[in-house]
Design an enzyme around this catalytic site. Structure first.
Site, PDB file in Angstrom:
ATOM      1  N   SER A   1      58.315 -42.240  16.711  1.00  0.00           N
ATOM      2  CA  SER A   1      59.066 -43.459  17.031  1.00  0.00           C
ATOM      3  C   SER A   1      59.723 -43.338  18.401  1.00  0.00           C
ATOM      4  CB  SER A   1      60.147 -43.717  15.975  1.00  0.00           C
ATOM      5  OG  SER A   1      59.567 -43.978  14.728  1.00  0.00           O
ATOM      6  N   HIS A  27      53.746 -43.308  10.150  1.00  0.00           N
ATOM      7  CA  HIS A  27      54.576 -43.410   8.946  1.00  0.00           C
ATOM      8  C   HIS A  27      53.816 -44.106   7.822  1.00  0.00           C
ATOM      9  CE1 HIS A  27      58.233 -43.621  11.859  1.00  0.00           C
ATOM     10  NE2 HIS A  27      58.297 -42.444  11.249  1.00  0.00           N
ATOM     11  N   ARG A  65      52.926 -33.219  11.775  1.00  0.00           N
ATOM     12  CA  ARG A  65      52.016 -33.603  12.852  1.00  0.00           C
ATOM     13  C   ARG A  65      51.395 -32.397  13.528  1.00  0.00           C
ATOM     14  NH1 ARG A  65      56.530 -37.457  15.333  1.00  0.00           N
ATOM     15  NH2 ARG A  65      57.591 -35.541  14.772  1.00  0.00           N
ATOM     16  N   LYS A  92      70.602 -38.346  15.931  1.00  0.00           N
ATOM     17  CA  LYS A  92      69.883 -38.027  17.160  1.00  0.00           C
ATOM     18  C   LYS A  92      70.197 -38.950  18.332  1.00  0.00           C
ATOM     19  CE  LYS A  92      65.791 -38.092  15.230  1.00  0.00           C
ATOM     20  NZ  LYS A  92      64.405 -37.883  14.838  1.00  0.00           N
TER      21      LYS A  92
END
Ligand code: PNS
Length: 165
Positions: free
Chosen positions: A128, A17, A91, A41
């Site tokens: 994360s 991040h 990513r 989520k």
């Protein structure tokens, strides 16, 4: 004045991040790190206040970066805060489908554009959720998160008071 939003859950902030936010801060005059208040989520590991503290410490060296919270639609937060663009890190190909869909929906809703930055190869495996999982089971995530975040993870999973205690 060009303002960008870097949105996310940041539960917790990772070096991936920070890389994206630092690079955004070089291209935009003002960057708002927009922390979602009501992620769909998962149950959060860190409170909003803890996430804000970790972000503030990690980003203190960036003079044109602010941290804010939002709930509801990101595009409405963008409009209310004069943001011209959304910046996301990509990513891998696996990110692409969903990110493209969100970018197109956000564009359709208010005309805001999303800019994608390629994640540094150093961090392309990093998320994360994986950091939380590895830390929860005692794995070493130093080198993936700032030192102060690592300390909080260690305290949470070995010091009691966390979600598994
Ligand atoms: O770090 P995350 O959890 O991957 O971040 C996801 C986030 C917060 C960027 C995304 O869920 C989002 O923008 N949520 C806000 C709600 C919204 O605007 N939904 C419509 C997206 S097209």
């Amino acid at each position: 004045m060009a303002t960008a939003l870097c949105p996310g859950s940041f539960d917790p902030v990772t070096l991936g991040h920070i890389d994206i936010i630092e690079r955004s801060a070089r291209h935009f005059e003002r960057v708002i790190v927009a922390v979602i208040r009501n992620p769909q989520k998962t149950q959060s590991l860190f409170t909003l206040e803890e996430r804000q503290e970790m972000l503030a410490e990690a980003l203190a060296h960036l003079g044109n970066v602010e941290i804010a919270f939002f709930k509801g639609l990101l595009v409405e937060f963008a409009r209310d805060n004069g943001a011209d663009a959304i910046v996301k890190g990509l990513r891998a190909v696996s990110d692409f489908d969903y990110e493209l869909q969100m970018a197109q929906m956000n564009q359709r809703l208010t005309g805001i554009d999303t800019f994608f930055l390629s994640t540094s190869p150093l961090y392309s495996f990093l998320s994360s959720s994986l950091v939380r999982e590895v830390a929860r089971f005692g794995g070493d995530v130093s080198g993936m998160v700032p030192g102060h975040v690592n300390q909080r993870l260690l305290a949470r999973f070995t010091g009691g008071g966390g979600e598994d205690s």
